[in-house]
Motif scaffolding. Sequence first.
Motif, PDB file in Angstrom:
ATOM      1  N   PRO B  18       0.871  -1.165   0.081  1.00  0.00           N
ATOM      2  CA  PRO B  18      -0.054   0.184   0.059  1.00  0.00           C
ATOM      3  C   PRO B  18       0.745   1.188  -0.004  1.00  0.00           C
ATOM      4  N   SER B  19       1.907   1.257   0.712  1.00  0.00           N
ATOM      5  CA  SER B  19       2.744   2.308   0.822  1.00  0.00           C
ATOM      6  C   SER B  19       3.357   2.729  -0.813  1.00  0.00           C
ATOM      7  N   TYR B  20       3.510   1.830  -1.576  1.00  0.00           N
ATOM      8  CA  TYR B  20       4.170   1.969  -2.751  1.00  0.00           C
ATOM      9  C   TYR B  20       2.792   2.720  -3.692  1.00  0.00           C
ATOM     10  N   LEU B  21       1.737   2.277  -3.424  1.00  0.00           N
ATOM     11  CA  LEU B  21       0.611   2.907  -4.232  1.00  0.00           C
ATOM     12  C   LEU B  21       0.332   4.420  -3.860  1.00  0.00           C
ATOM     13  N   LEU B  22       0.354   4.480  -2.324  1.00  0.00           N
ATOM     14  CA  LEU B  22       0.328   5.841  -1.875  1.00  0.00           C
ATOM     15  C   LEU B  22       1.331   6.972  -2.519  1.00  0.00           C
ATOM     16  N   MET B  23       2.714   6.385  -2.506  1.00  0.00           N
ATOM     17  CA  MET B  23       3.460   7.198  -3.171  1.00  0.00           C
ATOM     18  C   MET B  23       3.263   7.440  -4.735  1.00  0.00           C
ATOM     19  N   GLN B  24       2.836   6.330  -5.559  1.00  0.00           N
ATOM     20  CA  GLN B  24       2.460   6.746  -6.514  1.00  0.00           C
ATOM     21  C   GLN B  24       1.495   7.688  -6.982  1.00  0.00           C
ATOM     22  N   ILE B  25       0.330   7.559  -6.170  1.00  0.00           N
ATOM     23  CA  ILE B  25      -0.596   8.479  -6.267  1.00  0.00           C
ATOM     24  C   ILE B  25      -0.243  10.149  -5.816  1.00  0.00           C
ATOM     25  N   GLU B  26       0.918  10.025  -4.894  1.00  0.00           N
ATOM     26  CA  GLU B  26       1.667  11.365  -4.425  1.00  0.00           C
ATOM     27  C   GLU B  26       2.205  11.990  -5.520  1.00  0.00           C
ATOM     28  N   LYS B  27       2.853  11.010  -6.267  1.00  0.00           N
ATOM     29  CA  LYS B  27       3.701  11.488  -7.524  1.00  0.00           C
ATOM     30  C   LYS B  27       2.788  12.089  -8.462  1.00  0.00           C
ATOM     31  N   ALA B  28       1.365  11.519  -8.491  1.00  0.00           N
ATOM     32  CA  ALA B  28       0.390  11.897  -9.514  1.00  0.00           C
ATOM     33  C   ALA B  28      -0.035  13.300  -9.275  1.00  0.00           C
ATOM     34  N   MET B  29      -0.111  13.589  -8.071  1.00  0.00           N
ATOM     35  CA  MET B  29      -0.793  14.882  -7.438  1.00  0.00           C
ATOM     36  C   MET B  29       0.547  16.063  -7.542  1.00  0.00           C
ATOM     37  N   VAL B  30       1.584  15.687  -7.152  1.00  0.00           N
ATOM     38  CA  VAL B  30       2.679  16.359  -7.560  1.00  0.00           C
ATOM     39  C   VAL B  30       2.823  16.788  -8.824  1.00  0.00           C
ATOM     40  N   ALA B  31       2.912  16.021  -9.628  1.00  0.00           N
ATOM     41  CA  ALA B  31       3.144  16.255 -11.062  1.00  0.00           C
ATOM     42  C   ALA B  31       2.146  17.327 -11.530  1.00  0.00           C
ATOM     43  N   ILE B  32       1.079  17.558 -11.145  1.00  0.00           N
ATOM     44  CA  ILE B  32       0.182  18.621 -11.343  1.00  0.00           C
ATOM     45  C   ILE B  32       0.694  19.854 -10.876  1.00  0.00           C
ATOM     46  N   ALA B  33       0.995  19.734  -9.567  1.00  0.00           N
ATOM     47  CA  ALA B  33       1.620  20.985  -9.015  1.00  0.00           C
ATOM     48  C   ALA B  33       2.742  21.645  -9.629  1.00  0.00           C
ATOM     49  N   LEU B  34       3.695  20.572 -10.189  1.00  0.00           N
ATOM     50  CA  LEU B  34       4.853  21.214 -10.666  1.00  0.00           C
ATOM     51  C   LEU B  34       4.770  21.407 -12.105  1.00  0.00           C
ATOM     52  N   ASN B  35       3.598  21.080 -12.821  1.00  0.00           N
ATOM     53  CA  ASN B  35       3.240  21.265 -14.235  1.00  0.00           C
ATOM     54  C   ASN B  35       4.192  20.411 -14.841  1.00  0.00           C
ATOM     55  N   GLN B  36       4.185  19.020 -14.512  1.00  0.00           N
ATOM     56  CA  GLN B  36       5.031  17.956 -15.392  1.00  0.00           C
ATOM     57  C   GLN B  36       4.038  17.164 -16.042  1.00  0.00           C
ATOM     58  N   VAL B  37       3.080  17.579 -16.588  1.00  0.00           N
ATOM     59  CA  VAL B  37       2.291  16.703 -16.982  1.00  0.00           C
ATOM     60  C   VAL B  37       1.663  17.331 -18.448  1.00  0.00           C
ATOM     61  N   ASN B  38       1.314  16.484 -19.460  1.00  0.00           N
ATOM     62  CA  ASN B  38       0.740  17.100 -20.533  1.00  0.00           C
ATOM     63  C   ASN B  38      -0.791  16.222 -20.551  1.00  0.00           C
ATOM     64  N   MET B  39      -1.760  17.090 -19.980  1.00  0.00           N
ATOM     65  CA  MET B  39      -3.030  16.539 -19.586  1.00  0.00           C
ATOM     66  C   MET B  39      -4.019  17.236 -20.373  1.00  0.00           C
ATOM     67  N   PRO B  40      -4.558  17.101 -21.622  1.00  0.00           N
ATOM     68  CA  PRO B  40      -5.434  17.535 -22.339  1.00  0.00           C
ATOM     69  C   PRO B  40      -6.798  17.829 -21.481  1.00  0.00           C
ATOM     70  N   PRO B  41      -7.553  18.317 -21.758  1.00  0.00           N
ATOM     71  CA  PRO B  41      -9.067  18.471 -21.317  1.00  0.00           C
ATOM     72  C   PRO B  41      -9.810  17.211 -21.236  1.00  0.00           C
ATOM     73  N   ILE B  42     -10.642  16.812 -20.276  1.00  0.00           N
ATOM     74  CA  ILE B  42     -11.493  15.758 -20.347  1.00  0.00           C
ATOM     75  C   ILE B  42     -12.205  15.580 -21.564  1.00  0.00           C
ATOM     76  N   GLY B  43     -12.354  14.298 -22.168  1.00  0.00           N
ATOM     77  CA  GLY B  43     -13.442  14.168 -23.155  1.00  0.00           C
ATOM     78  C   GLY B  43     -14.870  13.707 -22.759  1.00  0.00           C
ATOM     79  N   HIS B  44     -15.820  14.320 -23.249  1.00  0.00           N
ATOM     80  CA  HIS B  44     -17.271  13.741 -22.705  1.00  0.00           C
ATOM     81  C   HIS B  44     -18.028  13.053 -23.952  1.00  0.00           C
ATOM     82  N   LEU B  45     -18.659  12.343 -23.657  1.00  0.00           N
ATOM     83  CA  LEU B  45     -19.802  11.974 -24.565  1.00  0.00           C
ATOM     84  C   LEU B  45     -21.137  11.738 -23.672  1.00  0.00           C
ATOM     85  N   GLY B  46     -22.092  12.274 -24.056  1.00  0.00           N
ATOM     86  CA  GLY B  46     -23.287  12.137 -23.152  1.00  0.00           C
ATOM     87  C   GLY B  46     -24.517  11.454 -23.910  1.00  0.00           C
TER      88      GLY B  46
END
Lengths: 317, 317
Positions: B18-46
């Motif tokens: 579990p501590s490994y998974l916590l670390m991975q999700i921490e990295k996921a959050m930090v990547a946003i803060a540090l702008n180290q991510v290419n994340m286009p807008p979410i696509g939607h189909l209704g």
Amino acid sequence: MRILKKDEIVQVIEGLDPSYLLMQIEKAMVAIALNQVNMPPIGHLGFDSPPGDVHIKYGHITGDASYVIKIGSGFPQNSTLGLSNSNGLMLAFKAKTGELEAALLDEGYLTDQRTAIAGAVVAKHMAPGQVEGIGIIGTGIQARLQLEWLKTVTNCRRAYVYGRSSEKVDAFIQDMSGEFTITVCQTPAMVAARANLIVTTTPSNSPLLMASDIRPGTHITAMGSDTPGKQELDENILAAASIVACDSIEQCLAHGETCHAVNRGVLSEGQLTTVGAVIDDGIQRKDEDITIADLTGIATQDIKITLSVIEALNQSV
Amino acid sequence: MRILKKDEIVQVIEGLDPSYLLMQIEKAMVAIALNQVNMPPIGHLGFDSPPGDVHIKYGHITGDASYVIKIGSGFPQNSTLGLSNSNGLMLAFKAKTGELEAALLDEGYLTDQRTAIAGAVVAKHMAPGQVEGIGIIGTGIQARLQLEWLKTVTNCRRAYVYGRSSEKVDAFIQDMSGEFTITVCQTPAMVAARANLIVTTTPSNSPLLMASDIRPGTHITAMGSDTPGKQELDENILAAASIVACDSIEQCLAHGETCHAVNRGVLSEGQLTTVGAVIDDGIQRKDEDITIADLTGIATQDIKITLSVIEALNQSV
């Protein structure tokens, strides 16, 4: 849930009646014209090093039991690794529950096919009554497939080809001359001087055909310009045309041949029509008319070819 | 290329530390803060009939060997057919070539997990030093998983739960009381009177917790509001908070709790921070502080949990 690999998908497509596939792609185009489609903007994810572009085309056609999401990619340096530059897969989901119905790991094969079928559909509805010669600008996969599919809608077997690389031109002739008499042309203008049904299939960033090259009575299908910056036709060709039919007006204004002509002010949005409207309403082509189809590739085509494969599988069980 | 079904994916996740998974999700959050991510807008189909929503979350974190595309769906009437209302799959592609690397047909399991892990990550970094009681508003899958994952970051085993349906509350207690002492509360306010770490996990469209309910020293993680129109917290709670940390400021302004508070003018964009910044910089929490984490669910979490599964499989070969 089905998972199909490329060779299985090829087998299904080759087993289908070409006229059935033409009809499906006609429906895909008409759905756009009649606004019977829920087609969100294309998703894009870009890479710099190495350069690459991922696009997500998706949507649902009114009345279809499924919606389809296509993930395609182009990584131009793949060929140096012995891999295909383009890749892709299609996912079909049940429109009433969201359940994954099928994953078609077609590696871009279905996109190549639906693009070529769209070219044939356009020729069926827009080409001159008497096709004297088919012009092909470009010598890639799509150049081959366009010519291959044109067999289903015209009896003309004279082709005129232009390509920058003489090696690729030679390979093209070797592959395609079984059923066609192929003449190599040294310039795009020489193609236009001989053919009155022309398909442009290049990734060019500047016009290959100029307005002065085009004879009255010619139809041109431009399908190379699928991303911003690409251009195969001098915008004055579009200005001179009696019909400019877009697969999707929105997409063609964003990155088709149309966008260059509209941006330069030689064509107005009000002059545009859709290929779907041409199919649905028919056109009265006069002998001297120049007509253009601007094809950028639309999600409804991906939907219809994917559902054609699934339908065929369901019926064969 | 690997194709994994849900049961195989569950096995991989349950085999990971579990501590490994916590670390991975921490990295996921930090990547946003540090702008180290290419994340286009979410696509939607209704879809309308029956109602359904398909969303496509995708992107690439700088340095990762793969990019990930998630296709998720919610069809609220599925349960009447004996099907899960939510569904989903993850696709991982090589970032240098676009080749499909793995298709994880997880049916939404990985989204549920990463959402719960994100809740635990938030609690690890934002919860009061002494957690007196854990409050859970809601009794669904996510209510269970949030509580389950909170075990990895706090020793508190006293939980206070509120749910609208007494039947679902009973089922929740039956499922979760092995390791927790659970007290049922008749109102959300009664949960807030007893717990100083609260997680809201409902699809509510109007506030369940009011500002006057919240005691000083409380942290609230709101994760129910993931689409426009949903709201679990009175916007005055956000106004009173010393920290409002968003998983993605952009998404929270579009459809999180944050958007209601900003739209009402009781909170300004300048007051917002990201969960990633909180993880990266730490916070100095005072005893009386009220803190909020607004979680809408971000593609980087999908990326990191997907790559954790693939990494584990690669290592086990």
